[in-house]
Design a protein around this motif. Sequence first.
Motif, PDB file in Angstrom:
ATOM      1  N   LYS A  92       0.830  -1.207   0.000  1.00 62.96           N
ATOM      2  CA  LYS A  92       0.000   0.000   0.000  1.00 62.96           C
ATOM      3  C   LYS A  92       0.861   1.252   0.000  1.00 62.96           C
ATOM      4  O   LYS A  92       0.537   2.262  -0.575  1.00 62.96           O
ATOM      5  CB  LYS A  92      -0.903   0.012   1.242  1.00 62.96           C
ATOM      6  N   HIS A  93       1.987   1.145   0.698  1.00 63.61           N
ATOM      7  CA  HIS A  93       2.870   2.317   0.797  1.00 63.61           C
ATOM      8  C   HIS A  93       4.089   2.150  -0.101  1.00 63.61           C
ATOM      9  O   HIS A  93       5.124   2.738   0.157  1.00 63.61           O
ATOM     10  CB  HIS A  93       3.325   2.487   2.240  1.00 63.61           C
ATOM     11  N   ARG A  94       3.939   1.335  -1.148  1.00 60.25           N
ATOM     12  CA  ARG A  94       5.107   0.991  -1.959  1.00 60.25           C
ATOM     13  C   ARG A  94       5.831   2.228  -2.489  1.00 60.25           C
ATOM     14  O   ARG A  94       7.042   2.333  -2.402  1.00 60.25           O
ATOM     15  CB  ARG A  94       4.671   0.116  -3.142  1.00 60.25           C
ATOM     16  N   ARG A  95       5.060   3.150  -2.995  1.00 60.91           N
ATOM     17  CA  ARG A  95       5.711   4.286  -3.656  1.00 60.91           C
ATOM     18  C   ARG A  95       6.588   5.074  -2.715  1.00 60.91           C
ATOM     19  O   ARG A  95       7.750   5.342  -3.002  1.00 60.91           O
ATOM     20  CB  ARG A  95       4.662   5.196  -4.272  1.00 60.91           C
ATOM     21  N   GLN A  96       6.005   5.448  -1.576  1.00 61.04           N
ATOM     22  CA  GLN A  96       6.786   6.282  -0.666  1.00 61.04           C
ATOM     23  C   GLN A  96       7.911   5.497   0.002  1.00 61.04           C
ATOM     24  O   GLN A  96       8.952   6.050   0.334  1.00 61.04           O
ATOM     25  CB  GLN A  96       5.876   6.927   0.388  1.00 61.04           C
ATOM     26  N   ARG A  97       7.654   4.172   0.155  1.00 63.80           N
ATOM     27  CA  ARG A  97       8.683   3.363   0.818  1.00 63.80           C
ATOM     28  C   ARG A  97       9.785   2.968  -0.147  1.00 63.80           C
ATOM     29  O   ARG A  97      10.925   2.813   0.243  1.00 63.80           O
ATOM     30  CB  ARG A  97       8.060   2.092   1.369  1.00 63.80           C
ATOM     31  N   ALA A  98       9.413   2.751  -1.401  1.00 65.05           N
ATOM     32  CA  ALA A  98      10.378   2.225  -2.370  1.00 65.05           C
ATOM     33  C   ALA A  98      11.595   3.126  -2.453  1.00 65.05           C
ATOM     34  O   ALA A  98      12.729   2.654  -2.519  1.00 65.05           O
ATOM     35  CB  ALA A  98       9.727   2.092  -3.734  1.00 65.05           C
ATOM     36  N   LEU A  99      11.351   4.408  -2.386  1.00 63.99           N
ATOM     37  CA  LEU A  99      12.457   5.353  -2.506  1.00 63.99           C
ATOM     38  C   LEU A  99      13.454   5.163  -1.366  1.00 63.99           C
ATOM     39  O   LEU A  99      14.652   4.983  -1.586  1.00 63.99           O
ATOM     40  CB  LEU A  99      11.899   6.778  -2.503  1.00 63.99           C
ATOM     41  N   SER A 100      12.932   5.157  -0.140  1.00 66.08           N
ATOM     42  CA  SER A 100      13.855   5.047   0.991  1.00 66.08           C
ATOM     43  C   SER A 100      14.529   3.680   1.035  1.00 66.08           C
ATOM     44  O   SER A 100      15.694   3.563   1.386  1.00 66.08           O
ATOM     45  CB  SER A 100      13.126   5.319   2.302  1.00 66.08           C
ATOM     46  N   GLU A 101      13.787   2.619   0.624  1.00 63.35           N
ATOM     47  CA  GLU A 101      14.400   1.284   0.623  1.00 63.35           C
ATOM     48  C   GLU A 101      15.517   1.225  -0.391  1.00 63.35           C
ATOM     49  O   GLU A 101      16.562   0.630  -0.139  1.00 63.35           O
ATOM     50  CB  GLU A 101      13.357   0.211   0.304  1.00 63.35           C
ATOM     51  N   ARG A 102      15.294   1.830  -1.544  1.00 62.97           N
ATOM     52  CA  ARG A 102      16.331   1.794  -2.566  1.00 62.97           C
ATOM     53  C   ARG A 102      17.570   2.544  -2.076  1.00 62.97           C
ATOM     54  O   ARG A 102      18.682   2.097  -2.209  1.00 62.97           O
ATOM     55  CB  ARG A 102      15.814   2.442  -3.854  1.00 62.97           C
ATOM     56  N   VAL A 103      17.333   3.676  -1.480  1.00 59.95           N
ATOM     57  CA  VAL A 103      18.460   4.474  -0.996  1.00 59.95           C
ATOM     58  C   VAL A 103      19.261   3.681   0.024  1.00 59.95           C
ATOM     59  O   VAL A 103      20.481   3.604  -0.040  1.00 59.95           O
ATOM     60  CB  VAL A 103      17.945   5.784  -0.361  1.00 59.95           C
ATOM     61  N   VAL A 104      18.579   3.035   0.948  1.00 61.37           N
ATOM     62  CA  VAL A 104      19.288   2.366   2.035  1.00 61.37           C
ATOM     63  C   VAL A 104      19.743   0.967   1.659  1.00 61.37           C
ATOM     64  O   VAL A 104      20.889   0.591   1.899  1.00 61.37           O
ATOM     65  CB  VAL A 104      18.383   2.310   3.289  1.00 61.37           C
ATOM     66  N   ALA A 105      18.824   0.192   1.023  1.00 60.49           N
ATOM     67  CA  ALA A 105      19.136  -1.218   0.817  1.00 60.49           C
ATOM     68  C   ALA A 105      19.985  -1.475  -0.421  1.00 60.49           C
ATOM     69  O   ALA A 105      20.829  -2.366  -0.411  1.00 60.49           O
ATOM     70  CB  ALA A 105      17.841  -2.025   0.726  1.00 60.49           C
ATOM     71  N   MET A 106      19.767  -0.716  -1.463  1.00 61.44           N
ATOM     72  CA  MET A 106      20.458  -1.018  -2.706  1.00 61.44           C
ATOM     73  C   MET A 106      21.859  -0.410  -2.768  1.00 61.44           C
ATOM     74  O   MET A 106      22.699  -0.858  -3.517  1.00 61.44           O
ATOM     75  CB  MET A 106      19.653  -0.503  -3.912  1.00 61.44           C
ATOM     76  N   GLU A 107      22.075   0.600  -1.973  1.00 61.47           N
ATOM     77  CA  GLU A 107      23.384   1.247  -2.011  1.00 61.47           C
ATOM     78  C   GLU A 107      24.384   0.439  -1.202  1.00 61.47           C
ATOM     79  O   GLU A 107      24.031  -0.198  -0.216  1.00 61.47           O
ATOM     80  CB  GLU A 107      23.271   2.659  -1.434  1.00 61.47           C
ATOM     81  N   PRO A 108      25.661   0.472  -1.580  1.00 63.95           N
ATOM     82  CA  PRO A 108      26.682  -0.230  -0.809  1.00 63.95           C
ATOM     83  C   PRO A 108      26.902   0.410   0.559  1.00 63.95           C
ATOM     84  O   PRO A 108      26.442   1.523   0.816  1.00 63.95           O
ATOM     85  CB  PRO A 108      27.936  -0.105  -1.682  1.00 63.95           C
ATOM     86  N   ALA A 109      27.655  -0.274   1.396  1.00 63.80           N
ATOM     87  CA  ALA A 109      27.832   0.136   2.784  1.00 63.80           C
ATOM     88  C   ALA A 109      28.291   1.581   2.985  1.00 63.80           C
ATOM     89  O   ALA A 109      27.772   2.248   3.873  1.00 63.80           O
ATOM     90  CB  ALA A 109      28.803  -0.815   3.469  1.00 63.80           C
ATOM     91  N   PRO A 110      29.228   2.104   2.184  1.00 63.08           N
ATOM     92  CA  PRO A 110      29.684   3.464   2.446  1.00 63.08           C
ATOM     93  C   PRO A 110      28.557   4.484   2.479  1.00 63.08           C
ATOM     94  O   PRO A 110      28.657   5.501   3.152  1.00 63.08           O
ATOM     95  CB  PRO A 110      30.642   3.743   1.284  1.00 63.08           C
ATOM     96  N   ASP A 111      27.449   4.188   1.758  1.00 59.21           N
ATOM     97  CA  ASP A 111      26.342   5.140   1.753  1.00 59.21           C
ATOM     98  C   ASP A 111      25.709   5.317   3.127  1.00 59.21           C
ATOM     99  O   ASP A 111      25.066   6.330   3.375  1.00 59.21           O
ATOM    100  CB  ASP A 111      25.269   4.692   0.751  1.00 59.21           C
ATOM    101  N   LEU A 112      25.853   4.301   3.967  1.00 64.46           N
ATOM    102  CA  LEU A 112      25.305   4.440   5.312  1.00 64.46           C
ATOM    103  C   LEU A 112      25.949   5.623   6.032  1.00 64.46           C
ATOM    104  O   LEU A 112      25.346   6.245   6.890  1.00 64.46           O
ATOM    105  CB  LEU A 112      25.563   3.156   6.121  1.00 64.46           C
TER     106      LEU A 112
END
Lengths: 193, 134
Positions: A92-112
Amino acid sequence: MDSEAPDDSELIERFRETGDRHAFELFVLRNVRLIRRLLFVMLRGQRDDMQDAEQEVLVKLFKSLPRFRGASSFATYLSRIVHHTAVDELRKHRRQRALSERVVAMEPAPDLERIDPLALVIAEEGRDGVIEVLSTLTPDERFVLYLKDAEGLSLNEIAAAIGKPLGSVKSKLSRTRVRFKSRYEEIIGDESK
Amino acid sequence: MNRSSNPKAGDLLRNAADDGIRDMPDPDFDSVYARAVPKDVPKAVSGHDSKAAIRLPLLAAAILVATAAVGIPLRYNSIQRNYRAQVAGFVDWLYTPVGEFPVAEISEPFQVMFDSWNLLDSSFDLVGDEQAGG
């Protein structure tokens, strides 16, 4: 413990045969903490989403409990309902969540390290650190990890709960454990510096 | 439940989850029941009544179809019979030679009409005689 208190199967039996709502409520109150912990993990501690999803879980439970015949354990049965409901909630919240998940989950560790320093300050507490790490995992990964390592379900039960093959659950679990450990150490390590 | 096979991660997760669900209010069972058991459903569309509500129009439709299935062919046959009789009568009349036309079967009104023609004929004769004598 009161020896006369009916166990879960007796409560379900009463609810199934007579529609006794008191039995249903007793069953729910006994298991609501498990339901909430699972929702916490799946929905990464978002209170509003958790409360909406909990309501949905209880509605599904009310409708489906009379058909429960004990083919699986209560934990598996509840986990399956929670998993389906939480996945729906996430969709239900895919759109708003997808952005933050991509930023956090898809990026390599240094992005943290580029995360707002304020977030790291907040992550001083263990809960926030865990939420931070859970956010880097997919819903299925965090569910599998939590069910196995925190609730102690067997791999077969977990596979039944999320509707995936046993082999897939095994590989997901070992992969997720490694990721969880390294991410958690990164976050906690950064905090302690 | 069994204990975790990975106590450290398991404890972290479990503690975080326990902490995260603290202070949550008790489940609202009234709204659960309100959502799970719809109220105020009109009788005509609930339970056995809903079956009746479906059956009645079906029965009416079945009667209509049966009536049409029997009545239309019967009516069509009747129309056909009348039509054939009329055509046959017309053809008979058409092919009957003029002299053989069944005069005896002419009805009384026609007979009266022929008689009046005879009277007219004689009156014409009278008129003719008068003109001839004058």
